[in-house]
Design an enzyme around this catalytic site. Structure first.
Site, PDB file in Angstrom:
ATOM      1  N   GLY A 325       0.697  -1.128  -0.094  1.00  0.00           N
ATOM      2  CA  GLY A 325       0.049   0.034  -0.204  1.00  0.00           C
ATOM      3  C   GLY A 325       0.879   1.145  -0.075  1.00  0.00           C
ATOM      4  CB  SER A 326       0.022   4.793   1.132  1.00  0.00           C
ATOM      5  OG  SER A 326      -1.107   4.630   0.406  1.00  0.00           O
TER       6      SER A 326
END
Lengths: 625, 363
Positions: A325-326
């Protein structure tokens, strides 16, 4: 009957008997001579032969297994102990009727089906004169009961031994691993001399990785035994050399806190000291009780562990493959600075969505209205997706995967306990080899924000954070504390200097830019994890991440409906290191289906840092807080 | 006779008594080691030796003529008791050997070891020496009765020794060599019949004897362990109380049937020479006493008892050295146990009586 013997008759009789007695005397002498000849043969000519046989009879060589080394944590907590226990052992060749003996034993010592099954397996495998354990861990009462009746069971005896015991139970199971009974394949590979008399061997984790340190060297004793094989006295003794006690870099108070903070959620926490790569905490939740495995786990227990949907036996910290993810954004950002694709000041317009040139499909930002004009610092601090959609597409797969590879993604970190998954950093070759397809530029959109085919393990993530915190100095994560046991494990280098600096000639200001941005994440006015960073007594850097478990429809209604199912909820991720100026701890936290990285994972990091960095808090935690 | 010496008046033969005492003392020394240094066992055996010596002295007082008159009745009583044992005897170790008389438990087969030679000596001396065909056959038949009865118990060792006791008397009496050859042939021909009547465990013993190595952990085990004990003793032995084969219990029956192995292991070849020397001395003295008996009965009985004594020794030593099959024959005067000891010493008592009553009768 009238006696009418004449004198002559008597004389004749006398001579007759005398002759026969002389004959008998001669025969006796001949027979005695034959006996003496036999004695001479046995005692003079065959003396050496029979002396050897007599020695073989009475003298037996017994291996003395060494005591296994203990395992301590850096805060001096005993993680693996040797506990004295009494086991019932059987020497098969000395038992006349095994079945009968096993039946009779039941009256004095409890022997269940599992014990019997285990015993019979061993019986078929070991030599007839080896002592085979039948029951482990006899109670005091059972010891007394059997001792009284011992004479009825030749070849069966109580043997005191030291059993491995893991006092911290499940909390460190995924670090320490466990020892188990030596099995057939191991029998082929282990040194048969050094493992004479050893019943257990490290199967997993530290116990396996440092088996040669922990095991020690076997000793021997020459003993005189009687016909039942009971030892009468010891003739000669070469003592075993105990295994080395080893100390781990693990901080048990931090480890326990991490377990506590994950509570009953699934996930993983890895904390590394970025200065030397020492692992401070390595949690995979749920854990399991490693003590179950020491004497061979009950098949029912094992099935239950295997069948559990929570997969407690899976070491998520090393084997769990998660989309980052981020949390991948700082690394991608750094790569952009290095490659000259971006400067910290360059801004990207974020309307809340991104569209590939010439395509209709819109890729949304997590923030509906968009972030407006966004520079690198804001893109990381607020986790702007559109900035990274643009950046990744511009960068292309080759530069992208090379950069991540340099940070340790896509291949094993080389942590000393092994058992890692390499994760997956997609590349053209990978896609061609596995899917037989060419790489499409459009795939960069998802991969750029840590989704798509990109998969990382928690240990990789933590190691990458440590490298970032070190401004590029690579460390290899490890659990053995070489500083505490100097030279204990020679030939291993934990330190970076031997390893290539990632990203080639990365300028110091590039690191500073990324780290400053990560500081904004937790302590900036608009940082995505500013709630958890509030009022911290030190400066630190972090990055939130929320990873989609499955590809969710872009349509809002459908997305909400699907998100209700717990197993479809996003994973919450957070990476961080602290303090910002001179980092002492780097963490990667993954809470499966924890949904928000900022709400679920980030507060865990803050609590760990507080505990680790602040003495007061540490004391509070130790007092059972 | 007023000028008789004390031993003469007590009807004892000093050299024989000294030889027997030496053997019994040596026996106690070995027993202490073989029993695992158990003083109680040694004292107990010492008591039995004293009792046996007492009996020997008692029997030395009975004139041979008296013994001759009792011979038939002792024999008949023995046969009756053997039948009684087969019907109502106590079973011990799978064989019916003991007769419980309320006060004492008693093995009639032991009585037969004396009764058979007494009877044979009496029967032959009452007729002619050397015995004719008729009396030879009669004696053979009458000896065979108790032998078969004892064999039926089953107690092969004792049956054999009882048969031997009868046979030695026949031999000394001058049974013709031709008859002897015939008997040997008969024995050889009857061996399949004997085989047929033998039990499985007796068969096994014969097989074990023929090839002890074929079953080293089963029946052959004892013989192998015994040979190891003897062989490892060497010239001078491992020393008293230092025998590993016996003290670590590898030797079976080490205080009874296999006590010779213990002795060989601890005292070596030199010890064996000493023991055989003592035995030879006792045998030689015994034969001398028998030869100088006044009456044919005494001469036959005495020689028969001494020769039987030798057969005991030979069978036991041959057995523990793997030359003869394992039959339960103790080493005379050395093995632990009172029954055989009492029988033997009673026999020696008779021998002394035969010798010492000579002048009295002739005077």
């Amino acid at each position: 009957m009238p006696r009418n013997y004449t004198l002559n008759d008597t004389r004749r009789e006398y001579r007759q008997v005398r002759d026969r007695i002389i004959v008998a005397g001669v025969v006796i002498c001949l027979l005695i001579a034959s006996l003496l000849a036999r004695v001479t043969y046995l005692q003079v000519f065959r003396h050496d032969h029979y002396t050897t046989l007599s020695q073989d009879n009475r003298v037996k060589i017994q291996p003395l297994p060494p005591m296994r080394g203990l395992i301590f944590s850096r805060d001096k907590v005993l993680l693996a102990d040797n506990r004295p226990s009494f086991n019932l052992e059987v020497v098969p060749e000395q038992v006349k009727d095994m079945e009968q003996a096993l039946r009779d034993l039941g009256a004095h010592v409890e022997i269940d089906e599992l014990d019997l099954a285990r015993f019979r397996t061993e019986l078929g495998r070991r030599r007839r004169f080896d002592s085979i354990p039948l029951r482990y861990n006899l109670s005091e009462e059972e010891v007394a009961n059997f001792s009284v009746n011992r004479h009825r069971f030749p070849g069966i005896d109580i043997v005191a031994s030291l059993d491995r015991y893991y006092p911290l139970d499940a909390n460190v199971a995924h670090v320490i691993g466990y020892v188990g009974m030596i099995d057939e394949p191991e029998l082929q590979t282990l040194d048969p001399v050094n493992y004479r008399g050893t019943t257990h061997v490290g199967k997993l984790g530290i116990e396996k990785a440092y088996e040669d340190l922990l095991h020690g060297a076997v000793g021997y004793q020459q003993v005189e035994v009687n016909v039942q094989g009971r030892v009468i006295r010891v003739l000669d003794r070469t003592p075993p050399i105990a295994g080395k006690n080893i100390t781990l870099t693990l901080d048990v108070s931090l480890q326990n806190l991490a377990v506590e903070l994950l509570a009953d959620r699934r996930g993983a926490i890895v904390a590394i000291d970025p200065r030397d790569g020492g692992v401070l905490a390595l949690v995979s939740a749920p854990g399991y009780d490693p003590n179950l495995f020491v004497h061979g786990i009950d098949p029912a227990d094992y099935r239950a562990l295997l069948a559990s949907s929570a997969t407690p036996l899976l070491n998520r910290a090393l084997k769990g493959r998660y989309p980052p993810g981020s949390t991948i954004k700082p690394f991608v950002g750094l790569a952009a600075l290095v490659n000259g694709l971006r400067t910290p000041e360059m801004e990207t317009w974020c309307p809340g969505w991104y569209r590939l040139p010439g395509k209709e499909r819109r890729y949304r930002d997590w923030k509906k209205g968009g972030h407006g004009h966004t520079d690198l610092e804001n893109a990381i601090a607020q986790s702007c997706d559109v900035y990274f959609y643009n950046l990744a597409v511009e960068m292309g797969i080759d530069a992208f995967s090379q950069s991540l590879w340099n940070f340790g993604f896509g291949h094993a970190t080389g942590i000393d306990i092994g058992g890692e998954s390499p994760g997956l950093v997609p590349s053209r070759e990978w896609k061609k080899n596995t899917l037989g397809q060419a790489w499409y530029p459009g795939e960069m959109v998802n991969v750029g924000i840590g989704q798509g085919s990109l998969l990382v393990t928690p240990i990789q993530l933590a190691t990458a954070v440590a490298i970032l915190a070190n401004h590029g100095r690579v460390v290899r994560p490890h659990l053995l504390d070489d500083a505490v046991s100097p030279g204990a494990y020679q030939g291993q280098y934990w330190f970076s200097d031997k390893l290539a600096t990632p990203l080639g000639q990365t300028l110091e200001r590039h690191y500073q830019a990324i780290i400053k941005a990560m500081g904004e994440v937790v302590q900036g006015p608009r940082g995505s994890a500013r709630a958890s960073g509030k009022d911290a007594a030190y400066r630190y850097a972090g990055k939130t991440g929320t990873a989609q478990v499955i590809g969710l429809p872009q349509d809002d209604a459908a997305k909400e409906a699907m998100e209700i199912a717990a197993d479809h909820r996003d994973h919450a991720l957070f990476i961080a290191f602290a303090p910002l100026e001179n980092p002492a701890i780097a963490v990667a936290i993954i809470v499966e289906h924890g949904e928000g990285g900022s709400t679920t994972a980030a507060p865990i990091a803050r609590k760990l840092f507080d505990h680790f960095l602040l003495p007061d808090h540490k004391r509070m935690a130790d007092n059972g807080g | 006779m007023g000028n008789q010496s004390l031993p003469q008046r007590m009807h004892i033969d000093l050299p024989l008594i000294l030889g027997l005492l030496a053997l019994c003392s040596l026996g106690l020394v070995i027993l202490y080691s073989a029993s695992g240094m158990d003083r109680d066992v040694v004292f107990n055996q010492g008591g039995k030796i004293a009792l046996a010596f007492g009996l020997m002295l008692l029997f030395a007082q009975i004139p041979p003529a008296q013994l001759a008159r009792w011979s038939l009745w002792v024999y008949l009583a023995g046969v009756v008791l053997l039948v009684a044992v087969l019907i109502a005897g106590d079973v011990s170790k799978g064989a019916r050997r003991w007769l419980d008389l309320g006060i004492v438990r008693f093995q009639p087969s032991e009585l037969m070891k004396l009764a058979v030679p007494m009877f044979a000596a009496w029967y032959i001396s009452e007729r002619s020496i050397p015995p004719g065909i008729a009396s030879t056959v009669a004696v053979c038949a009458l000896v065979l009765v108790p032998v078969l009865l004892i064999g039926k118990q089953p107690d092969l060792g004792t049956a054999l020794l009882v048969g031997v006791a009868g046979f030695t008397v026949l031999f000394v009496a001058g049974i013709s060599w031709r008859l002897l050859g015939g008997l040997a042939l008969g024995a050889a021909l009857s061996s399949p019949v004997v085989w047929y009547f033998m039990n499985d465990y007796q068969h096994k013993r014969v097989f074990t004897f023929l090839d002890p190595e074929q079953d080293p952990l089963g029946a052959g085990y004892h013989i192998i362990q015994s040979m190891i004990a003897i062989g490892s003793g060497g010239l001078y032995g491992k020393g008293w109380l230092n025998g590993t084969q016996s003290h670590l219990e590898f030797l079976p029956e080490r205080s009874t049937d296999f006590i010779f192995s213990v002795y060989c292991e601890e005292f070596g070849f030199m010890g064996v020479l000493l023991l055989c020397g003592l035995y030879l001395f006792v045998i030689g003295r015994g034969l001398y006493l028998a030869l100088n008996a006044q009456e044919a009965y005494g001469r036959l009985l005495g020689a028969g008892l001494v020769l039987t004594f030798f057969v005991y020794i030979f069978v036991n030593m041959g057995m523990v050295m793997g030359q003869l099959p394992v039959v339960g024959v103790p080493l005379p005067l050395i093995s632990q146990g009172g029954t055989a000891l009492v029988t033997l010493m009673t026999g020696f008592g008779m021998l002394m009586s035969i010798h010492s009553h000579r002048r009295l009768l002739s005077g």
